[in-house]
Design a protein around this motif. Structure first.
Motif, mmCIF file in Angstrom:
data_model
loop_
_atom_site.group_PDB
_atom_site.id
_atom_site.type_symbol
_atom_site.label_atom_id
_atom_site.label_comp_id
_atom_site.label_asym_id
_atom_site.label_seq_id
_atom_site.Cartn_x
_atom_site.Cartn_y
_atom_site.Cartn_z
ATOM 1 N N VAL A 1 3.073 -4.546 -5.935
ATOM 2 C CA VAL A 1 3.857 -3.319 -6.088
ATOM 3 C C VAL A 1 3.529 -2.658 -7.421
ATOM 4 O O VAL A 1 3.329 -1.436 -7.497
ATOM 5 N N ARG A 2 3.456 -3.452 -8.480
ATOM 6 C CA ARG A 2 3.111 -2.891 -9.796
ATOM 7 C C ARG A 2 1.712 -2.268 -9.772
ATOM 8 O O ARG A 2 1.483 -1.204 -10.365
ATOM 9 N N ALA A 3 0.781 -2.919 -9.074
ATOM 10 C CA ALA A 3 -0.597 -2.425 -9.044
ATOM 11 C C ALA A 3 -0.716 -1.146 -8.220
ATOM 12 O O ALA A 3 -1.408 -0.197 -8.621
ATOM 13 N N THR B 1 4.700 9.253 -3.900
ATOM 14 C CA THR B 1 4.000 8.411 -2.928
ATOM 15 C C THR B 1 4.853 7.184 -2.638
ATOM 16 O O THR B 1 5.352 6.524 -3.551
ATOM 17 N N GLU B 2 5.005 6.894 -1.362
ATOM 18 C CA GLU B 2 5.811 5.756 -0.927
ATOM 19 C C GLU B 2 4.986 4.473 -0.949
ATOM 20 O O GLU B 2 3.849 4.436 -0.456
ATOM 21 N N ILE B 3 5.544 3.428 -1.516
ATOM 22 C CA ILE B 3 4.956 2.090 -1.447
ATOM 23 C C ILE B 3 5.517 1.403 -0.209
ATOM 24 O O ILE B 3 6.729 1.396 0.015
ATOM 25 N N SER B 4 4.635 0.837 0.603
ATOM 26 C CA SER B 4 5.069 0.296 1.885
ATOM 27 C C SER B 4 4.236 -0.935 2.238
ATOM 28 O O SER B 4 3.299 -1.306 1.528
ATOM 29 N N ALA B 5 4.604 -1.559 3.377
ATOM 30 C CA ALA B 5 3.910 -2.741 3.898
ATOM 31 C C ALA B 5 3.815 -3.851 2.845
ATOM 32 O O ALA B 5 2.810 -4.542 2.730
ATOM 33 N N VAL B 6 4.893 -4.007 2.065
ATOM 34 C CA VAL B 6 4.935 -5.065 1.049
ATOM 35 C C VAL B 6 5.277 -6.373 1.757
ATOM 36 O O VAL B 6 6.380 -6.537 2.292
ATOM 37 N N CYS B 7 4.341 -7.301 1.774
ATOM 38 C CA CYS B 7 4.585 -8.548 2.512
ATOM 39 C C CYS B 7 3.755 -9.693 1.937
ATOM 40 O O CYS B 7 2.681 -9.478 1.368
ATOM 41 N N PHE C 1 8.028 5.686 -4.775
ATOM 42 C CA PHE C 1 9.325 5.445 -4.157
ATOM 43 C C PHE C 1 9.105 4.506 -2.982
ATOM 44 O O PHE C 1 7.969 4.204 -2.615
ATOM 45 N N LEU C 2 10.175 4.025 -2.394
ATOM 46 C CA LEU C 2 10.037 3.125 -1.249
ATOM 47 C C LEU C 2 11.318 3.096 -0.435
ATOM 48 O O LEU C 2 12.365 3.578 -0.870
ATOM 49 N N GLY D 1 0.808 -1.210 0.000
ATOM 50 C CA GLY D 1 0.000 0.000 0.000
ATOM 51 C C GLY D 1 0.839 1.256 0.000
ATOM 52 O O GLY D 1 2.049 1.238 -0.225
ATOM 53 N N GLU D 2 0.168 2.369 0.266
ATOM 54 C CA GLU D 2 0.775 3.692 0.211
ATOM 55 C C GLU D 2 0.979 4.235 1.629
ATOM 56 O O GLU D 2 0.088 4.124 2.470
ATOM 57 N N ARG D 3 2.139 4.867 1.849
ATOM 58 C CA ARG D 3 2.413 5.423 3.180
ATOM 59 C C ARG D 3 2.756 6.913 3.043
ATOM 60 O O ARG D 3 1.872 7.734 2.871
ATOM 61 N N LEU D 4 4.015 7.302 3.121
ATOM 62 C CA LEU D 4 4.375 8.715 3.046
ATOM 63 C C LEU D 4 3.961 9.320 1.707
ATOM 64 O O LEU D 4 4.041 8.661 0.665
ATOM 65 N N HIS D 5 3.546 10.586 1.748
ATOM 66 C CA HIS D 5 3.032 11.229 0.546
ATOM 67 C C HIS D 5 3.586 12.650 0.429
ATOM 68 O O HIS D 5 2.852 13.625 0.596
ATOM 69 N N PRO D 6 4.891 12.788 0.131
ATOM 70 C CA PRO D 6 5.423 14.119 -0.168
ATOM 71 C C PRO D 6 4.817 14.634 -1.473
ATOM 72 O O PRO D 6 4.353 13.836 -2.300
#
Length: 234
Positions: free
Chosen positions: A183-185, A162-168, A198-199, A153-158
């Motif tokens: 991640v692609r989606a 947009t940061e991609i995060s919680a990839v598990c 970014f991540l 999903g998405e986390r930080l948003h400068p």
């Protein structure tokens, strides 16, 4: 005489601050030069300038005497009175050649899915994920037999990023490319808004780094983080 830098700071040099003073301002708890997310949303705190002792004073007022707080992007030692409890290194990657595309099997995750999301995070430890982290942006998951087995999903948003995060991925379902598809989606949704993904990952997470570089992310910079205790008794 005041010297003005010819180049404004890049949002990704201080992404939490850029987010909390920009697109995520609605989440910000702020005292002067320091800000943080609510404690049930994200552990991130941020400064306008970590080299400014006044920013650390503001952070102390924000978190309270004796409180533990993480500081991301910590490239300077904290002032006297602060205790460093833990230190670590990370890596920041940006999308330079990612093939972003929807994942037809992915489902949108929301507040009703949080118990399952927290359970998956507890078993896979991708990084901080809290009861309200899902409010920060779009989270997608893949289910198998009705059970959540992968998410991102998405986390930080400068601004502009947009940061991609919680990839598990559940250990029983690894090796099927689920993380890559998610991640692609997630990136496809970010790109649709005209933003760039970014991540971050731990500097010693060789598997994650290998994956991200193989699908089109490029290392932008090394990062640091600290877990610190504010001056004064708790």
């Amino acid at each position: 005489m005041v010297t003005i830098s010819p180049h404004p700071p890049h949002p990704l040099d201080n992404p939490a601050w850029a987010a909390l003073t920009g697109p995520h301002a609605r989440f910000a708890e702020r005292v002067g030069r320091a800000a943080r997310y609510p404690l049930d949303v994200s552990p991130f705190t941020a400064f306008s300038d970590q080299a400014d002792p006044r920013a650390w004073d503001d952070l102390a007022a924000l978190v309270g005497p004796g409180s533990l707080t993480p500081v991301a992007g910590a490239d300077v030692a904290p002032p006297v009175g602060w205790e460093v409890v833990e230190a670590g290194r990370g890596a920041q990657f940006v999308d330079t050649a990612l093939r972003a595309e929807p994942a037809p099997e992915a489902v949108r995750l929301g507040p009703d899915d949080v118990p399952e999301m927290l359970d998956l995070v507890a078993r896979t430890r991708p990084g901080p994920f809290l009861p309200r982290t899902v409010e920060l942006g779009t989270y997608l998951g893949i289910r198998h037999g009705g059970r959540l087995v992968a998410m991102a999903g998405e986390r930080l948003h400068p601004p502009g990023w947009t940061e991609i995060s919680a990839v598990c991925t559940d250990p029983e379902h690894r090796g099927r490319g689920l993380a890559t598809r998610l991640v692609r989606a997630v990136a496809a949704g970010i790109r649709e808004r005209g933003e760039t993904p970014f991540l971050h990952t731990a500097a010693d997470n060789a598997n994650a780094i290998r994956l991200y570089e193989s699908i089109g992310f490029t290392l932008r910079r090394r990062t640091a983080f600290l877990l610190v205790r504010a001056p004064g008794p708790a």
